[in-house]
Motif scaffolding. Sequence first.
Motif, PDB file in Angstrom:
ATOM      1  N   ALA A   1      15.590   6.970  -5.198  1.00  0.00           N
ATOM      2  CA  ALA A   1      14.401   7.545  -4.562  1.00  0.00           C
ATOM      3  C   ALA A   1      13.173   6.939  -5.220  1.00  0.00           C
ATOM      4  O   ALA A   1      13.081   6.878  -6.449  1.00  0.00           O
ATOM      5  CB  ALA A   1      14.395   9.060  -4.713  1.00  0.00           C
ATOM      6  N   VAL A   2      12.241   6.493  -4.394  1.00  0.00           N
ATOM      7  CA  VAL A   2      11.024   5.841  -4.867  1.00  0.00           C
ATOM      8  C   VAL A   2       9.818   6.664  -4.428  1.00  0.00           C
ATOM      9  O   VAL A   2       9.742   7.123  -3.282  1.00  0.00           O
ATOM     10  CB  VAL A   2      10.918   4.412  -4.301  1.00  0.00           C
ATOM     11  CG1 VAL A   2       9.621   3.739  -4.750  1.00  0.00           C
ATOM     12  CG2 VAL A   2      12.124   3.575  -4.723  1.00  0.00           C
ATOM     13  N   THR A   3       8.876   6.864  -5.348  1.00  0.00           N
ATOM     14  CA  THR A   3       7.627   7.555  -5.019  1.00  0.00           C
ATOM     15  C   THR A   3       6.452   6.725  -5.524  1.00  0.00           C
ATOM     16  O   THR A   3       6.636   5.743  -6.243  1.00  0.00           O
ATOM     17  CB  THR A   3       7.550   8.947  -5.684  1.00  0.00           C
ATOM     18  OG1 THR A   3       7.398   8.770  -7.101  1.00  0.00           O
ATOM     19  CG2 THR A   3       8.796   9.777  -5.391  1.00  0.00           C
TER      20      THR A   3
ATOM     21  N   ALA B   1      10.566   1.252   4.346  1.00  0.00           N
ATOM     22  CA  ALA B   1      10.562   2.547   3.663  1.00  0.00           C
ATOM     23  C   ALA B   1       9.720   2.484   2.390  1.00  0.00           C
ATOM     24  O   ALA B   1       8.881   3.362   2.144  1.00  0.00           O
ATOM     25  CB  ALA B   1      11.998   2.964   3.332  1.00  0.00           C
ATOM     26  N   VAL B   2       9.937   1.449   1.586  1.00  0.00           N
ATOM     27  CA  VAL B   2       9.184   1.326   0.334  1.00  0.00           C
ATOM     28  C   VAL B   2       7.711   1.057   0.615  1.00  0.00           C
ATOM     29  O   VAL B   2       6.818   1.627  -0.038  1.00  0.00           O
ATOM     30  CB  VAL B   2       9.788   0.218  -0.547  1.00  0.00           C
ATOM     31  CG1 VAL B   2       8.939  -0.008  -1.789  1.00  0.00           C
ATOM     32  CG2 VAL B   2      11.220   0.581  -0.944  1.00  0.00           C
ATOM     33  N   ALA B   3       7.431   0.206   1.590  1.00  0.00           N
ATOM     34  CA  ALA B   3       6.034  -0.095   1.935  1.00  0.00           C
ATOM     35  C   ALA B   3       5.316   1.157   2.419  1.00  0.00           C
ATOM     36  O   ALA B   3       4.122   1.360   2.113  1.00  0.00           O
ATOM     37  CB  ALA B   3       5.983  -1.193   2.993  1.00  0.00           C
TER      38      ALA B   3
ATOM     39  N   GLY C   1       1.222   5.570   1.518  1.00  0.00           N
ATOM     40  CA  GLY C   1       0.987   7.003   1.613  1.00  0.00           C
ATOM     41  C   GLY C   1       1.502   7.633   2.888  1.00  0.00           C
ATOM     42  O   GLY C   1       1.204   8.801   3.165  1.00  0.00           O
ATOM     43  N   LEU C   2       2.305   6.898   3.649  1.00  0.00           N
ATOM     44  CA  LEU C   2       2.854   7.445   4.887  1.00  0.00           C
ATOM     45  C   LEU C   2       4.065   8.322   4.624  1.00  0.00           C
ATOM     46  O   LEU C   2       4.461   9.119   5.477  1.00  0.00           O
ATOM     47  CB  LEU C   2       3.228   6.308   5.840  1.00  0.00           C
ATOM     48  CG  LEU C   2       2.085   5.386   6.257  1.00  0.00           C
ATOM     49  CD1 LEU C   2       2.602   4.267   7.156  1.00  0.00           C
ATOM     50  CD2 LEU C   2       1.003   6.181   6.978  1.00  0.00           C
TER      51      LEU C   2
END
Length: 302
Positions: free
Chosen positions: A122-124, A181-183, A188-189
């Motif tokens: 999971a990336v934030t 997904a990462v972009a 901030g989407l």
Amino acid sequence: MHRLVRAVLATTTAMVLACTGCVASSAESPIKVAVVPGENAGSLSETYRALVGLLAQATGREVEIIQVADYNGVVEGLLAERIDVAELGPVTYLIAQQSGANLLLAGIYSSGQRAPYYRSIAVTRAEAPVEVPAGLRGKRVCMVDPLSTSGGLIPRAAIVQAGLPLNGAVDITYVGGHDVAVADVRRGLCDVAFTSDEMFERVLPSRKLNLSGTQVVWRSERIPNAPVVVRGGLDSEARARALTSLRQDFNVSRLVALGICASAAECRISSDPSVTGLTEVDESVFSGLRTACRLTGYRQCS
């Protein structure tokens, strides 16, 4: 089902690649190999030259590479006996089995000395971390595709294990690609994006995707790499030779020794340039994925 198979295969890119010194009998049909969707048709001849050469040398037949529109098309082709050898995603392998496909597991892809596994992550945004999975309620979550292992199934299973219902508690959007997904997290989407550690740490940086300002906040248990399978209904001699060659010789050092690759530097095993061969495994490596399928109610792969 067979109408769908005909429709899918009619729109695929098929290409017969010759192997010097390997002449197929006119009475024998080609070995048909389905490759992972999304590969550019113009690069198939180079990307899969080693696989084609090995199977042609082992079976004495022509080898036909078939690019199918999506993973469903690969499963349909296997069920319709129009595909003999295939690259599959780990979840797609379970779906094909559950659908009744008779498959023999040649092995899973491996890269050098690294274990043949990867993880969902999971990336934030670094400035807005989220506790995963417990803190996902009400969050905007970007996943890749419902059939993606690291970007779909495993994250959904983690959400269920955290006691959160999939419908309503978490705002899930399938964006169609790991890079997207990462972009979208960076823009901030999404509050959280799920992808694989391999994509985030190696593949996306190699594509010059800007990952600054992002961080990994969660990692799953290990997931087996993509499997390569042989159709169990292929005639016995070709089946045995294909399986033996894939298990024993489908690695860079053997391909060079057999003269199929000119050098290790030029030898490609799959569309992932880091892959160096197959590792033979048993069915138990997929037990965690079967559990994830049951947790999420995904009957097609449980």
